[in-house]
Design a protein around this motif. Structure first.
Motif: not given
Length: 241
Positions: A12-34
């Motif tokens: 999880s990386l801070k993007y702004s005061d109210s937002q983060v970028i999160v990298d996840m390993l998901t069951e349905q889609s593999g690697r996804v960034s949010f």
């Protein structure tokens, strides 16, 4: 299209005061960034605490094929941790595993067995009360089976060299520099005999465990493009006696 899936937080990386970028390993889609907008009130759904490394979530997100960062609409903890955040050794190992997965699964598409292996391993670490000093060694070696370069142990004989490029043992050293001596090649065979239930029976010194960690990471660097030096490794090296 809305997708509901189980997911494991890797970073999880801070993007702004109210937002983060999160990298996840998901069951349905593999690697996804949010990209996630964090809640400003107690009633908000997406709180910062949800996105700690290796947290197991159930999420809903709006999947858009041409968008690099997807948006989560809902998230909740699927498996609350009982010990990892509160046990300094388990926490250190979990941070290392999360960083290791961040790079080793970077290009993975949907792979249900891979996801199930990672989730079940994290659950095991959280629940165990017996020795887990070798956990990361077993985890990394067995993950290679799902990614596609699991070592071939069928032809191993004592005194063989291990060819890191091709993942095989040979009686003679290969014609390139990426191989292990017979003494260190024997460690690969030892590691492959371990599992989570039996690994406490394999006693290693800190130096031996750290050397095995280095060998496995070298192996991954040869097979995963752009696999870097891990920032969490120096802290991991100091664990256990």
């Amino acid at each position: 299209m809305l997708i509901r899936t189980n997911a494991i937080v890797l970073r999880s990386l801070k993007y702004s005061d109210s937002q983060v970028i999160v990298d996840m390993l998901t069951e349905q889609s593999g690697r996804v960034s949010f990209i996630c907008r964090l809640a400003k009130t107690a009633k908000g759904k997406l709180k910062k605490q949800l996105f700690q490394p290796l947290t197991i979530l159930e999420i809903t997100y709006d999947s858009r094929p041409r968008v690099t960062l997807q948006r989560i609409t809902d998230a909740c903890i699927r498996q609350p941790f009982g010990s990892i955040p509160f046990h300094p050794y388990k926490l250190t190992i979990s941070l290392f595993i999360a960083e290791f997965l961040l790079y080793s699964t970077r290009d993975e598409q949907q792979d249900l067995p891979l996801y199930q292996y990672v989730e079940s391993s994290v659950r095991w670490l959280d629940a165990t009360v017996r020795s887990f000093a070798n956990f990361h060694l077993v985890f990394m070696m067995r993950l290679s089976r799902f990614i596609g370069f699991f070592p071939n142990l069928e032809d191993y004989r004592s005194g063989d060299f291990f060819d890191l490029r091709n993942g095989i043992f040979s009686t003679l050293p290969p014609l390139h520099p990426d191989y292990l001596s017979p003494q260190e090649s024997a460690k690969i065979g030892l590691l492959m005999r371990m599992n989570y239930e039996s690994m406490h029976l394999f006693v290693m010194t800190r130096a031996e465990r750290n050397r095995c960690t280095e060998l496995i990471l070298d192996y991954y660097r040869l097979h995963v493009p752009g696999f870097p030096e891990l920032k969490s490794l120096p802290v991991l090296r100091e664990l256990f006696e």
